[in-house]
Design an enzyme around this catalytic site. Sequence first.
Site, short mmCIF file in Angstrom:
data_model
loop_
_atom_site.label_atom_id
_atom_site.label_comp_id
_atom_site.label_asym_id
_atom_site.label_seq_id
_atom_site.Cartn_x
_atom_site.Cartn_y
_atom_site.Cartn_z
N TYR A 61 0.85 -1.19 0.00
CA TYR A 61 0.00 0.00 0.00
C TYR A 61 0.89 1.24 0.00
CZ TYR A 61 -4.10 -2.85 1.33
OH TYR A 61 -5.12 -3.78 1.37
N GLY A 212 -19.09 0.69 -3.82
CA GLY A 212 -19.89 1.91 -3.93
C GLY A 212 -21.30 1.72 -4.41
#
Length: 323
Positions: A61, A212
Site C-alpha cells: 500500500y 460503492g
Amino acid sequence: MNNITKITLGKNGPLVSKLGLGCMRMSSVWGGPVNDKNESIATIQMALDSGINFLNTGDFYGAGHNELLVGKAIKGRRDDAFISVKFGAIFHNGQWLGLDLRPIAIKNFINYSLVRLGIDTIDLYQPCRLDNSVPVEDVIGTVADLIKEGKVRHLGVSEITAEQLRKANSIHPVTALEIGYSLADRQIESDLLPTAKELGIGVVAFANTAEGLLTGEMKAPLPANDYHNHFSRFQGENLIKNLEKVEVFKTMAKEKGYSPTQLAIAWVNAQGDHIMPLVSMSRRSRLPENIQAMEIEFTPQDMNTLNTQFSQGAILGGTYLQR
C-alpha cells in the site's frame, strides 16, 4: 467512546474489535493521490480510542507508505493495536506487476514491514492471494516458520478458494480469512463461508458497499472518467438494473434513519459473530457513523426483503474486489 464489541478471531484466536479499520485509502496504491498524513494518523488514533483495535494494511500500500503511517499512529501504544499485514503483491509506478510468494521474498518482505511499522511482531500476516507460481505448502510453511521465530503471531489468508483454505489450514492453523463480502456480492456463501465456519476461521469482510454500489450515491450513466466503468457491473443496462435494486435498499435505510452505507455495514455485521466488517476510512469524520452502523438491527421481515431483492446472482455483472 470505547463501546465496540470484541470477538474472538477464529476458533482459538485473539480478541479483536468486531469492526476493523482498513487503512488502504490513506495511501496511494494505484497511483492516485495520497491523503493528508496528519488526518490519516489522527483517524487511526481516534479509532484506537474508540475501541477499534484491528488495523489492516499491506506492505504494498503506497510502497510502504501505509505501514509507515500505521507505525507513527501506534507509536507508544502498541498494545492497543492488532496489526494485520498483507504481502506478496508487486507494484511499479502504480501498476500491478503480479505476485512474489517465494519463501525468500516473504522473509525479505516481513523484515521491511517490521521496520516500517516500528514493531517486533506482526499480529496477523497473510499472502494477499495465492496463485500457482509457488506451492501453497511453501507459502504457508514460510509464514509458519516466521511464527516460530516470533516475528508473526497468527496466520491469515486473503482472496482464496475453499479448497485453498482447507489446504492452508492443514499446513498451519489459519486464524482469519480476508475476503470481499456484501449484500450485493454473495458468491462466497455457497462454499467459502461454510468452509471457514466449519474450520473455525474468522472472516474479515471488506468491500461492504460492493465498490460503492450500495452507497445510494451512484447514478447512471457514470462520468466517462470514473474507474467503475471498467467493470461490467457498472456498465449500460447492468448498472440501470442494479441501481433499481438498490432503491429498495435506500428506502429501508431511510425508514430506519440511517444511510445506505451504514446499512450495508450493518448487514455484513449481522451475518455472524465470526464475521468482521472491515471498513476503509481515511478521515475522522467517518468514524462515528461507521461505529453507529454496528448497532443497527434488522427484523426478520427486513432480512427477508433484503435476501429476496439481493439473492445470490441478483446483481448483474462483476467487479474487481482487490484490496
